[in-house]
Design an enzyme around this catalytic site. Structure first.
Site, PDB file in Angstrom:
ATOM      1  N   MET A 209       0.851  -1.355  -0.349  1.00  0.00           N
ATOM      2  CA  MET A 209       0.004   0.194  -0.018  1.00  0.00           C
ATOM      3  C   MET A 209       0.814   1.118   0.058  1.00  0.00           C
ATOM      4  O   MET A 209       0.854   2.157   0.362  1.00  0.00           O
ATOM      5  CB  MET A 209      -1.064   0.024   1.144  1.00  0.00           C
ATOM      6  CG  MET A 209      -1.902  -1.236   0.736  1.00  0.00           C
ATOM      7  SD  MET A 209      -3.288  -0.812   2.057  1.00  0.00           S
ATOM      8  CE  MET A 209      -2.675  -0.690   3.798  1.00  0.00           C
ATOM      9  N   GLY A 210       2.236   1.609  -0.285  1.00  0.00           N
ATOM     10  CA  GLY A 210       3.261   2.109  -0.672  1.00  0.00           C
ATOM     11  C   GLY A 210       3.387   2.370   0.712  1.00  0.00           C
ATOM     12  O   GLY A 210       3.032   1.923   2.025  1.00  0.00           O
TER      13      GLY A 210
ATOM     14  N   ARG B 143       2.774   2.592   9.409  1.00  0.00           N
ATOM     15  CA  ARG B 143       1.437   3.144  10.431  1.00  0.00           C
ATOM     16  C   ARG B 143       2.774   3.831  11.342  1.00  0.00           C
ATOM     17  O   ARG B 143       2.582   4.488  12.589  1.00  0.00           O
ATOM     18  CB  ARG B 143       0.810   2.640  11.184  1.00  0.00           C
ATOM     19  CG  ARG B 143      -0.112   2.456  10.298  1.00  0.00           C
ATOM     20  CD  ARG B 143      -1.970   1.509  10.966  1.00  0.00           C
ATOM     21  NE  ARG B 143      -2.316   1.364  10.517  1.00  0.00           N
ATOM     22  CZ  ARG B 143      -3.051   1.098   9.158  1.00  0.00           C
ATOM     23  NH1 ARG B 143      -2.664  -0.687   8.924  1.00  0.00           N
ATOM     24  NH2 ARG B 143      -4.204   0.706   8.551  1.00  0.00           N
TER      25      ARG B 143
ATOM     26  N   GLN C  56     -10.459  -2.857   2.617  1.00  0.00           N
ATOM     27  CA  GLN C  56     -10.179  -3.048   4.052  1.00  0.00           C
ATOM     28  C   GLN C  56      -9.875  -2.158   4.909  1.00  0.00           C
ATOM     29  O   GLN C  56      -9.313  -2.222   6.188  1.00  0.00           O
ATOM     30  CB  GLN C  56      -8.578  -3.762   3.960  1.00  0.00           C
ATOM     31  CG  GLN C  56      -7.229  -2.938   3.235  1.00  0.00           C
ATOM     32  CD  GLN C  56      -6.192  -3.669   2.505  1.00  0.00           C
ATOM     33  OE1 GLN C  56      -6.301  -3.998   1.607  1.00  0.00           O
ATOM     34  NE2 GLN C  56      -5.453  -3.525   3.849  1.00  0.00           N
TER      35      GLN C  56
ATOM     36  N   HIS D  17       9.189  -4.243   3.726  1.00  0.00           N
ATOM     37  CA  HIS D  17       9.081  -4.052   1.630  1.00  0.00           C
ATOM     38  C   HIS D  17       9.937  -4.321   1.172  1.00  0.00           C
ATOM     39  O   HIS D  17       9.621  -5.434   0.198  1.00  0.00           O
ATOM     40  CB  HIS D  17       8.266  -2.664   1.716  1.00  0.00           C
ATOM     41  CG  HIS D  17       7.081  -2.066   2.513  1.00  0.00           C
ATOM     42  ND1 HIS D  17       7.179  -1.354   2.805  1.00  0.00           N
ATOM     43  CD2 HIS D  17       5.723  -2.888   2.252  1.00  0.00           C
ATOM     44  CE1 HIS D  17       5.303  -0.834   3.447  1.00  0.00           C
ATOM     45  NE2 HIS D  17       4.890  -2.032   3.213  1.00  0.00           N
TER      46      HIS D  17
ATOM     47  N   GLN E 227      -2.972 -12.784   7.649  1.00  0.00           N
ATOM     48  CA  GLN E 227      -3.083 -12.169   6.272  1.00  0.00           C
ATOM     49  C   GLN E 227      -2.348 -13.026   5.462  1.00  0.00           C
ATOM     50  O   GLN E 227      -2.564 -13.804   4.354  1.00  0.00           O
ATOM     51  CB  GLN E 227      -2.063 -10.548   6.710  1.00  0.00           C
ATOM     52  CG  GLN E 227      -2.344  -9.978   4.829  1.00  0.00           C
ATOM     53  CD  GLN E 227      -1.983  -8.738   4.864  1.00  0.00           C
ATOM     54  OE1 GLN E 227      -3.430  -8.082   4.389  1.00  0.00           O
ATOM     55  NE2 GLN E 227      -0.524  -8.647   4.272  1.00  0.00           N
TER      56      GLN E 227
ATOM     57  N   GLY F 105       4.519 -10.354   4.237  1.00  0.00           N
ATOM     58  CA  GLY F 105       5.143 -10.364   5.168  1.00  0.00           C
ATOM     59  C   GLY F 105       5.375 -10.807   5.976  1.00  0.00           C
ATOM     60  O   GLY F 105       3.588 -11.028   5.645  1.00  0.00           O
TER      61      GLY F 105
ATOM     62  N   SER G 205       7.144  -0.901  10.038  1.00  0.00           N
ATOM     63  CA  SER G 205       5.525  -0.272   9.924  1.00  0.00           C
ATOM     64  C   SER G 205       5.230   0.711   9.119  1.00  0.00           C
ATOM     65  O   SER G 205       5.924   1.736   9.693  1.00  0.00           O
ATOM     66  CB  SER G 205       4.642  -1.202  11.064  1.00  0.00           C
ATOM     67  OG  SER G 205       2.952  -0.594  10.490  1.00  0.00           O
TER      68      SER G 205
ATOM     69  N   LYS H  96       4.749 -10.175   9.191  1.00  0.00           N
ATOM     70  CA  LYS H  96       4.455  -9.071  10.243  1.00  0.00           C
ATOM     71  C   LYS H  96       3.150  -9.098  10.217  1.00  0.00           C
ATOM     72  O   LYS H  96       2.139  -9.272  11.433  1.00  0.00           O
ATOM     73  CB  LYS H  96       4.844  -7.979  10.056  1.00  0.00           C
ATOM     74  CG  LYS H  96       3.693  -6.406  11.261  1.00  0.00           C
ATOM     75  CD  LYS H  96       4.642  -5.553  11.126  1.00  0.00           C
ATOM     76  CE  LYS H  96       3.196  -4.262  11.274  1.00  0.00           C
ATOM     77  NZ  LYS H  96       2.591  -4.363  10.546  1.00  0.00           N
TER      78      LYS H  96
END
Ligand code: PAF
Length: 294
Positions: A39-40, A196, A70, A46, A162, A156, A194, A158
């Site tokens: 998601m960039g 975030r 999502q 990444h 998922q 990943g 992350s 993490k």
């Protein structure tokens, strides 16, 4: 599959038609293809996925798409970091061959009405606190896999749940693609990288570095034969002491199926899973418990 040669001319495409044309040309030349969906707002985690793909396939395609499906309405879709130019430079340097950056209308054109539900492994953990999440992820990843038609796709660990959801979907839908899991990349204090993490204040960033230590200690206790209930009680107290605002979940699940191992000592490999809140930021992490190695 041979290791990739770095492609000096990284391409950028925004439509499925252009993506397919590039991938089909590689296939016609006998080259294998890896896909790294993102998601960039890219970080070293990444880029490690790109490196992994490069080591397994001749060409790597990365996608950048902040997938609205999502995110729940109250979540951070609007504020999710977007920085295309920086991401493209990082991908170029990592040896990515092609970047697919579709607009929302390319992925979800007018009239779109299909969604993928992976029932069992999506239950609990993030599936309980973000009920919309895995449906959105499975649907967009299914589309990306059909669009790029790669030989492998790298995700990943993490986002471990998922990864298992995507593995299950690919198996159930007979998609001829190998799903590769890549280890979590951590900052020097062990915080899982992350996009975030950029939301954290300086003070929160210091507290955030405790999460991995708490779950590693839980994993160690479990590996030494401690009970699940005791390990979770220890972890909850340690997270509160460390200054986390709230615990969304702290749990221990089987490593392959995310099944509930009960409250006593473990009899097979498992993982500790945590989602915590620091102010408004939600952080997730997980840690392996290797009983079979005991
Ligand atoms: O892990 C992510 O960044 C996203 O969930 C993914 C797999 C790119 C799907 O949007």
């Amino acid at each position: 599959m041979p290791a990739a040669a770095v492609d000096p001319q990284m391409g950028v495409v925004r439509t499925v038609k252009e993506l397919r044309a590039r991938v089909d040309a590689w296939r016609a030349a006998g080259l294998s293809v890896g896909l790294v969906p993102t998601m960039g707002a890219l970080h070293q985690g990444h880029l490690s996925l790109v490196e992994r793909s490069n080591s397994l396939a001749d060409r790597t395609v990365a996608s950048i798409f902040v997938n609205p499906a999502q995110f729940a309405p109250h979540e951070d879709f609007g504020s999710y970091p977007r920085r295309e130019e920086t991401d493209l430079e990082l991908l170029r340097r990592a040896g990515c061959s092609l970047v697919f950056i579709p607009a929302a209308v390319e992925m979800y054109p007018d009239g779109f009405q299909t969604s993928i539900a992976v029932s069992q492994v999506s239950q609990g953990l993030c599936g309980a606190s973000r009920p919309h999440f895995f449906g959105g992820v499975a649907t967009v990843v299914c589309k990306l896999l059909n669009q790029a038609r790669p030989d492998i796709a790298v995700f990943g660990e993490k986002d471990y749940q998922q990864l298992l959801v995507i593995r299950r979907m690919v198996k159930d839908l007979d998609m001829p693609i190998e799903i590769v899991g890549a280890p979590i990349v951590r900052e020097t204090d062990g915080l899982a990288m992350s996009s975030r993490n950029a939301y954290l204040s300086q003070e929160e960033r210091i507290v955030a570095g405790r999460l991995n230590k708490v779950i590693a200690e839980m994993a160690d206790r479990l590996q030494r034969g401690g009970g699940v209930a005791e390990a979770i009680a220890f972890g909850r107290a340690a997270l509160a002491d460390a200054g986390f605002s709230a615990v969304d979940y702290l749990d221990v699940r089987g490593a392959d199926l995310l099944d509930d191992p009960g409250s006593g000592a473990l009899s097979k490999n498992a993982r500790v899973f945590a989602a915590v809140l620091l102010g408004k930021t939600r952080l997730i992490d997980n840690w392996p418990v290797e009983i079979n190695a005991r």
